[in-house]
Design an enzyme around this catalytic site. Structure first.
Site, mmCIF file in Angstrom:
data_model
loop_
_atom_site.group_PDB
_atom_site.id
_atom_site.type_symbol
_atom_site.label_atom_id
_atom_site.label_comp_id
_atom_site.label_asym_id
_atom_site.label_seq_id
_atom_site.Cartn_x
_atom_site.Cartn_y
_atom_site.Cartn_z
ATOM 1 C CG ASP A 26 -2.135 0.901 1.043
ATOM 2 O OD1 ASP A 26 -3.239 0.369 0.868
ATOM 3 O OD2 ASP A 26 -1.971 2.142 1.063
ATOM 4 C CB THR A 118 -15.931 -3.589 -8.102
ATOM 5 O OG1 THR A 118 -16.065 -4.548 -7.046
ATOM 6 C CG2 THR A 118 -17.207 -3.581 -8.938
ATOM 7 C CD GLU A 151 -18.047 -2.964 4.113
ATOM 8 O OE1 GLU A 151 -17.982 -2.421 5.227
ATOM 9 O OE2 GLU A 151 -18.042 -2.345 3.044
ATOM 10 C CG PHE A 248 -30.191 -8.854 -0.297
ATOM 11 C CD1 PHE A 248 -29.499 -7.669 -0.153
ATOM 12 C CD2 PHE A 248 -29.497 -10.054 -0.194
ATOM 13 C CE1 PHE A 248 -28.130 -7.664 0.083
ATOM 14 C CE2 PHE A 248 -28.132 -10.068 0.054
ATOM 15 C CZ PHE A 248 -27.448 -8.870 0.189
ATOM 16 C CG LEU A 249 -37.186 -10.339 -0.350
ATOM 17 C CD1 LEU A 249 -38.150 -11.516 -0.506
ATOM 18 C CD2 LEU A 249 -37.585 -9.209 -1.300
ATOM 19 C CB CYS A 259 -20.638 -2.966 -2.962
ATOM 20 S SG CYS A 259 -19.074 -3.670 -2.406
ATOM 21 C CE LYS A 262 -16.885 0.788 -5.246
ATOM 22 N NZ LYS A 262 -16.680 -0.020 -6.453
ATOM 23 N NE ARG A 330 -16.370 2.585 1.991
ATOM 24 C CZ ARG A 330 -15.523 1.659 1.527
ATOM 25 N NH1 ARG A 330 -14.821 1.913 0.437
ATOM 26 N NH2 ARG A 330 -15.383 0.508 2.162
#
Length: 433
Positions: A26, A118, A151, A248-249, A259, A262, A330
């Protein structure tokens, strides 16, 4: 591993745990210094121990100068950030391309260069072209290997994945990648080999579909409130259909994170660029942006009636990160909802188990407190924005006794209305009659 952000650090540590030798590189000296001291710059359950174990075993190390590591490597991963580019919404690929040029000047023997970041369709082609221009004689192959890490559950996702996607068009590179992921294929986790452009699109298409699913149930929740239905029962009823699935409901204040926001915007821009606009995802982005502000209006209405005034009122907020088990702020819904409440004249007192350090730089005028009971003390409403486990069993009777008005606005449907009312509080949820 070029980049020690969320993807690079988790991936590097997990590859090391598979027995590979990994050097994480890095440009940020302070980040590398912290990692070499054993400090983890992000919050991810289990990551600190995983890193410590593999550093101790000599399989994982960190450096700001990756020259030697890249020269010696069989595989070099690019795991740098691809944020939304200001002005046009495309993914900013400058860090990816800079890494590609640097790698090209250092590799010696045949090297597999993998984009883990990504990236939009066609990025691998450009990475290959950049490297070829920088070093025409270099022997390498560019591979796409998107990450699918949640995450808060990233280590589990890496070691027990739904699938591993590898976009590769070189047989030597395919053999190298197969050896890299051998621990997973031995345990019969699916490894899917595709063309490089297909792999790049799989990542965006997957995230866009999940974002659309979240937005769909949020709109159904709004309809439930109008017609007197219960969105949680609706979600259960449709989620039992194997073609739909239950994940995801869960309705809420809108999606956020590193993610979905963006990646949906980047996919929309890519589709427009190629003359194949994706109307469903365009609408998903618009509806999600509007939803966050609509939640601020929902809070005002719950506190003061339609069009009412909450100037001078105090709102306690529980949860600031975009989801539990992360410190990631974010595009969190809190970044839209809290400023909107403050613009209405409300005072906000907030608590989050992991996100307050970052939130202090992003939510001016907010009072940060030491726990959920401090947030509720003297408040005219208590709002749950993030469903951390420690918010699931609060002493509501105690809270009711300390608030100016015992009103719980549950934007994650953590509680049942009857139980809250029995403890002496008013209750407003999402998608409830």
């Amino acid at each position: 591993m070029i980049g020690t952000g969320y993807v690079g650090l988790v991936s590097g540590a997990c590859f090391a745990d598979f027995g590979h030798t990994v050097v994480c590189v890095d440009k940020d000296p302070s980040k590398i210094e912290r990692l070499n001291r054993g400090e983890i710059p992000i919050f991810e359950p289990g990551l600190d121990q995983l890193v410590a174990d593999n550093v101790k075993a000599g399989r994982l190390s960190f450096t700001v100068d990756g020259s030697d590591a890249i020269r010696d490597a069989e595989i070099v991963f690019i795991a740098v950030g691809t944020p939304t580019r200001r002005g046009d919404g495309h993914a900013d690929l400058s860090y990816v391309y800079a890494a590609a040029e640097e790698i090209a000047g250092l590799i010696q023997d045949f090297t597999v260069v993998v984009t883990k970041s990504t990236v939009p369709v066609g990025t691998g082609d450009e990475v290959e072209a950049i490297m070829r221009r920088a070093n025409p004689d270099a022997q390498f192959a560019v591979v796409s290997n998107p990450e699918f890490l949640r995450e808060g559950a990233a280590i589990e996702d890496f070691k027990r994945p739904d699938r591993v996607v590898i976009g590769v068009e070189d047989e030597r590179a395919k053999a190298v990648m197969a050896e890299l992921y051998r621990p997973l294929s031995l345990n019969e986790f699916p490894v899917v080999y595709t063309q490089r452009r297909t792999s790049e699109l799989i990542k965006y298409a997957g995230n866009a579909f999940l974002a659309m699913k979240i937005t769909f149930i949020n709109e159904i929740a709004d309809l439930c409130e109008k017609v007197g239905a219960d969105v949680q029962q609706v979600a259960k009823g449709i989620g039992l259909d194997g073609r739909i699935g239950s994940k995801f409901l869960n309705p809420g204040p809108g999606y956020g994170g590193s993610c979905f926001p963006k990646d949906t915007i980047a996919l929309v821009r890519t589709a427009q660029q190629y003359g194949a606009p994706i109307r469903l995802i365009e609408t998903t982005v618009e509806v999600n942006d509007a939803r966050k502000l609509a939640m601020a209006e929902k809070i005002r209405t719950a506190m003061a009636g339609a069009g009412g005034d909450i100037a001078g009122k105090t709102v306690g907020v529980l949860g600031l990160t975009f989801k539990p088990n992360t410190d990631d702020m974010r595009d969190s819904p809190s970044l839209a909802i809290i400023p909107a409440l403050q613009a209405m004249g409300a005072t906000v007192r907030a608590f989050d188990p992991e996100g307050m350090k970052e939130a202090r730089h992003m939510l001016a005028g907010t009072t940060f407190v030491n726990g959920p009971y401090d947030a509720a003390d003297g408040a005219d409403a208590l709002v749950i924005l993030t469903e951390w486990d420690q918010f699931r069993a609060l002493d509501l009777t105690r809270i009711a006794g300390t608030m100016s008005r015992p009103l719980l606005i549950d934007l994650r449907n953590v509680y049942r209305a009857g139980e809250v009312v029995a403890d002496g509080m008013e209750y407003v949820g999402i998608g409830k009659p």
